[in-house]
Design a protein around this motif. Structure first.
Motif, PDB file in Angstrom:
ATOM      1  N   LEU A 170     -15.985   5.153   4.911  1.00  0.00           N
ATOM      2  CA  LEU A 170     -14.543   4.791   5.541  1.00  0.00           C
ATOM      3  C   LEU A 170     -14.384   3.963   4.164  1.00  0.00           C
ATOM      4  N   LEU A 171     -15.514   2.135   4.121  1.00  0.00           N
ATOM      5  CA  LEU A 171     -14.885   1.881   3.333  1.00  0.00           C
ATOM      6  C   LEU A 171     -15.065   1.708   1.707  1.00  0.00           C
ATOM      7  N   GLN A 172     -15.318   3.087   1.625  1.00  0.00           N
ATOM      8  CA  GLN A 172     -15.937   2.830   0.193  1.00  0.00           C
ATOM      9  C   GLN A 172     -14.599   4.161  -0.163  1.00  0.00           C
ATOM     10  N   GLN A 173     -14.666   4.813   0.515  1.00  0.00           N
ATOM     11  CA  GLN A 173     -12.583   5.621   0.386  1.00  0.00           C
ATOM     12  C   GLN A 173     -11.707   5.172   0.223  1.00  0.00           C
ATOM     13  N   ARG A 174     -11.543   3.950   1.820  1.00  0.00           N
ATOM     14  CA  ARG A 174     -10.007   3.025   1.337  1.00  0.00           C
ATOM     15  C   ARG A 174     -10.162   2.247   1.802  1.00  0.00           C
ATOM     16  N   TRP A 175     -11.323   0.498   1.647  1.00  0.00           N
ATOM     17  CA  TRP A 175     -11.426  -0.362   2.641  1.00  0.00           C
ATOM     18  C   TRP A 175     -10.472  -0.820   3.640  1.00  0.00           C
ATOM     19  N   VAL A 180      -8.890  -1.119   9.239  1.00  0.00           N
ATOM     20  CA  VAL A 180      -8.299  -0.952  10.548  1.00  0.00           C
ATOM     21  C   VAL A 180      -9.022  -0.174  11.398  1.00  0.00           C
ATOM     22  N   LEU A 181      -9.791   0.637  11.515  1.00  0.00           N
ATOM     23  CA  LEU A 181     -10.494   1.232  12.248  1.00  0.00           C
ATOM     24  C   LEU A 181     -12.156   0.987  12.647  1.00  0.00           C
ATOM     25  N   LEU A 182     -11.990  -0.299  11.663  1.00  0.00           N
ATOM     26  CA  LEU A 182     -13.610  -1.342  12.529  1.00  0.00           C
ATOM     27  C   LEU A 182     -12.670  -2.250  13.469  1.00  0.00           C
ATOM     28  N   GLY A 280      -1.954   5.152   5.892  1.00  0.00           N
ATOM     29  CA  GLY A 280      -2.170   5.929   4.307  1.00  0.00           C
ATOM     30  C   GLY A 280      -1.453   6.900   3.962  1.00  0.00           C
ATOM     31  N   VAL A 281      -0.232   7.450   5.710  1.00  0.00           N
ATOM     32  CA  VAL A 281       0.811   8.209   4.718  1.00  0.00           C
ATOM     33  C   VAL A 281       1.700   7.841   3.648  1.00  0.00           C
ATOM     34  N   VAL A 282       1.695   6.654   4.628  1.00  0.00           N
ATOM     35  CA  VAL A 282       2.796   5.541   3.646  1.00  0.00           C
ATOM     36  C   VAL A 282       2.143   5.421   1.812  1.00  0.00           C
ATOM     37  N   GLU A 283       0.741   5.022   2.195  1.00  0.00           N
ATOM     38  CA  GLU A 283      -0.534   5.091   0.752  1.00  0.00           C
ATOM     39  C   GLU A 283      -0.022   6.649  -0.639  1.00  0.00           C
ATOM     40  N   VAL A 284      -0.130   7.647   0.548  1.00  0.00           N
ATOM     41  CA  VAL A 284       0.106   8.776  -0.097  1.00  0.00           C
ATOM     42  C   VAL A 284       1.429   9.306  -0.846  1.00  0.00           C
ATOM     43  N   GLY A 285       2.518   9.175  -0.353  1.00  0.00           N
ATOM     44  CA  GLY A 285       4.503   8.553   0.112  1.00  0.00           C
ATOM     45  C   GLY A 285       3.976   7.613  -1.250  1.00  0.00           C
ATOM     46  N   ASP A 286       3.261   7.134  -1.667  1.00  0.00           N
ATOM     47  CA  ASP A 286       3.452   5.384  -2.843  1.00  0.00           C
ATOM     48  C   ASP A 286       2.691   5.606  -3.839  1.00  0.00           C
ATOM     49  N   GLY A 287       1.932   6.603  -3.655  1.00  0.00           N
ATOM     50  CA  GLY A 287       1.286   6.884  -4.966  1.00  0.00           C
ATOM     51  C   GLY A 287      -0.017   6.337  -5.067  1.00  0.00           C
ATOM     52  N   GLU A 288      -0.472   6.024  -3.638  1.00  0.00           N
ATOM     53  CA  GLU A 288      -1.864   4.661  -4.345  1.00  0.00           C
ATOM     54  C   GLU A 288      -2.567   5.220  -4.268  1.00  0.00           C
ATOM     55  N   GLY A 292      -6.197  14.281  -0.637  1.00  0.00           N
ATOM     56  CA  GLY A 292      -7.691  14.419  -0.181  1.00  0.00           C
ATOM     57  C   GLY A 292      -8.800  13.113   0.046  1.00  0.00           C
ATOM     58  N   THR A 293      -7.854  12.414  -0.749  1.00  0.00           N
ATOM     59  CA  THR A 293      -8.834  10.790   0.233  1.00  0.00           C
ATOM     60  C   THR A 293      -8.015  10.671   1.024  1.00  0.00           C
ATOM     61  N   LEU A 294      -6.783  10.945   1.518  1.00  0.00           N
ATOM     62  CA  LEU A 294      -6.325  10.540   3.419  1.00  0.00           C
ATOM     63  C   LEU A 294      -7.779  11.658   4.282  1.00  0.00           C
ATOM     64  N   VAL A 295      -7.606  13.315   3.458  1.00  0.00           N
ATOM     65  CA  VAL A 295      -7.572  13.970   4.755  1.00  0.00           C
ATOM     66  C   VAL A 295      -9.548  14.011   4.437  1.00  0.00           C
TER      67      VAL A 295
END
Length: 604
Positions: A170-175, A180-182, A280-288, A292-295
């Motif tokens: 999880l941290l490697q995907q998006r720290w 937040v999850l930890l 995560g949805v907000v970041e996907v919407g902003d293109g950040e 696939g990473t969010l999934v």
């Protein structure tokens, strides 16, 4: 009518329960199968880690073939998911097959060790402990330990590794989303710490109550004749219902504790996943962030739900298993501290010239007797000459049965010593002592075996001729008329037989081994006059070739003896022949008197 109690010999419970310390005591039993357990655990760890590769495969599919509109790549990704799923399921199946047999062996070994230790414990231990408490330890508790070793123990490791590896992913995907999850980790650790102590106390209480309930059931089954005879079945039902109600309340408290923990463990991660999803949805919407990473991130988080949510369940079983371990070792530790040879002084093994049976300054008091209670025996000195039969006479409560129990070391003297043919009995092994001394009690105990097997317990190697001779001495030839003769299986405790028949079989068991010393505790009390006369006539021949100590109440039994010892208030008050004591000792004459005069009748 029924009184239940906590086992007074239970080990003192510490102020704070340590499940880890308790469970580590299982290592000697687990060590022989440690290889298989390690292989099984590694298989489960690998299977769980393979499951965490599935979200990464989904990320590749979404960001690669799906985004690039490549159907062949999607099929390839689907095949990879299938292979990972089959491999994960296969490894979990392998783990179960590897550990099932060895863990059943661990349970069997522990049960055998517990049973063997119970056989070696002194009678005083069994006097203090309710049988239901021992039965629950040998059955329910050991079954719980097998379940713990086969599932929770492994999955505490597997889920711990899975959570750590998943958090790294999880941290490697998006720290930022990983943090937040930890966030719920700290409050969950605090909750689990508080829960463990409370649940351990409640689980111990429930297991003890199961032992009490088992005791009531066993006593009701064995005492069914008394219950029906006195019309006490409704009272027993009320006692059983009250204990069941208390157990039900305790189980509800356990369920409430577990439910509260589980709810909090489920809610906190779900809130964290929801917050991560929104961010995560907000970041996907902003293109950040890529879709696939969010999934992959959410799939990994969802894959960690079961390892996290199962913590409460696994901790509950672990704490119950720890209390079951404590209960198991309460018996094993008591055995080490109370075994027959542990408290006995070591004899020098030096023989004296006088053979026979001698008691020298023997004192005895029960270990759990009140401090101000007088001793049962007070400096008893008694000598039974070789080949002599000594009758032991005394009022109820004078200590006769206790004294006879000291000779075969069913109890240990508090002070003094007992000598057989010049050797202190503490210098003899239990096996040798049992060969020398045979016993028959007023309340005979028979087992759910054949009539012949019950008698042969006195001499397992005895042949047919000695078996028939012993049955003849005890006037127990009635066994030949049973449906399958001597092979007829007797009911539990021999209750399918009359009291007199049980006594005769117990007497046959005592004499079949031609013992050097014979200890009989009023063995003819349940016989009718005619059968008693026949048994006494045959018993005279046996007594002529052995040294015997016989507790007697009837004058007819006393007349079997060469001499009589009067036991009064724990002391030997007089020794002499029956006729001498009748004329010289008022207490003895009173004990032997009856409706037919001092020479006859039943003094009771």
């Amino acid at each position: 009518m029924t009184v239940t109690r906590e086992p007074s010999s239970a080990a003192p419970r510490p102020g704070r329960h340590s499940a880890v310390r308790s469970l580590l005591r299982l290592w000697p039993y687990v060590r022989p199968v440690r290889g298989r357990l390690v292989v099984g655990a590694l298989s489960a760890v690998v299977a769980s880690c393979l499951g965490l590769l599935i979200p990464l495969t989904l990320k590749w599919i979404v960001d690669g073939p799906v985004a690039g509109h490549d159907p062949s790549g999607v099929w390839l990704g689907g095949l990879a998911l299938l292979v990972l799923g089959v491999a994960e399921a296969g490894l979990f199946g392998v783990r179960r097959m590897i550990v099932a047999g060895p863990l059943a062996r661990v349970e069997a070994d522990m049960r055998a060790a517990l049973y063997a230790r119970l056989q070696r414990l002194p009678v005083s231990f069994h006097d203090r402990w309710p049988s239901g408490q021992l039965l629950s330890r040998a059955t329910t508790d050991l079954m719980l330990l097998r379940i713990f070793l086969s599932f929770p123990l492994t999955f505490l490791l597997v889920n711990g590794v899975t959570i750590v590896v998943g958090c790294v992913i999880l941290l490697q995907q998006r720290w930022t989303l990983g943090l937040v999850l930890l966030a719920p980790v700290v409050p969950m650790v605090v909750l689990c710490s508080v829960f463990e102590e409370r649940y351990a106390r409640t689980a111990r209480k429930a297991q003890d109550q199961i032992g009490d309930l088992t005791t009531v059931v066993e006593e009701s089954v064995l005492g069914i004749r008394v219950i029906k005879g006195f019309g006490r079945h409704r009272g027993q039902e009320r006692a059983f219902r009250a204990l069941s109600w208390r157990l039900w309340e305790t189980e509800l408290r356990k369920a409430g504790l577990l439910g509260t923990l589980w709810a909090l463990i489920v809610i906190l991660p779900e809130l964290a996943i929801g917050a991560a999803l929104v961010l995560g949805v907000v970041e996907v919407g902003d293109g950040e962030l890529s879709a696939g990473t969010l999934v992959a991130f959410l799939s990994t988080a969802l894959a960690l739900r079961w390892p996290v949510e199962s913590i409460g369940f696994l901790l509950a079983i672990t704490n119950e298993s720890a209390t079951a371990t404590d209960r198991f070792f309460e018996v094993m530790d008591t055995a080490e501290a109370s075994a027959e040879d542990a408290a006995a002084p070591v004899s020098t093994g030096v023989r004296v010239k006088e053979p026979g049976l001698r008691l020298e300054g023997v004192w005895f008091r029960y270990p759990d007797a009140p401090a101000d209670a007088p001793p049962v025996l007070c400096g008893v000195d008694l000598r039974v000459r070789p080949g002599e039969t000594m009758a032991l006479v005394g009022a109820t409560g004078s200590g006769k049965t206790t004294l006879t129990a000291l000779v075969p070391r069913l109890h240990e003297p508090t002070a003094g010593r007992i000598v057989l043919d010049g050797r202190d009995i503490t210098g003899l092994s239990r096996e040798r002592l049992r060969e020398l001394v045979a016993v028959a009690f007023e309340e005979p105990t028979l087992f759910s075996a054949s009539a012949a097997e019950n008698v042969l317990m006195g001499a397992p190697d005895a042949g047919e001729e000695r078996l028939l001779a012993a049955l003849a001495v005890a006037q127990a030839e009635f066994v030949h008329e049973l449906p399958q003769g001597r092979r007829t299986r007797l009911g539990e405790q021999g209750l399918s037989l009359s009291g007199g028949q049980r006594q005769r079989l117990a007497l046959a068991r005592a004499v079949i081994g031609d013992p050097r010393f014979l200890v009989l505790d009023d063995p003819l009390s349940a016989l009718d006059v005619h059968t008693e006369a026949l048994v006494e006539a045959a018993l005279r021949e046996v007594l002529a070739t052995t040294t015997a100590l016989v507790v007697a109440h009837r004058p007819s039994t006393v007349l079997l003896a060469d001499r009589v010892a009067l036991l009064s208030r724990g002391r030997i008050a007089a020794v002499g022949t029956h006729h001498e004591l009748l004329h010289t000792n008022r207490e003895y004459a009173s004990l032997m008197s009856g409706p037919a005069g001092p020479e006859g009748g039943d003094p009771r």
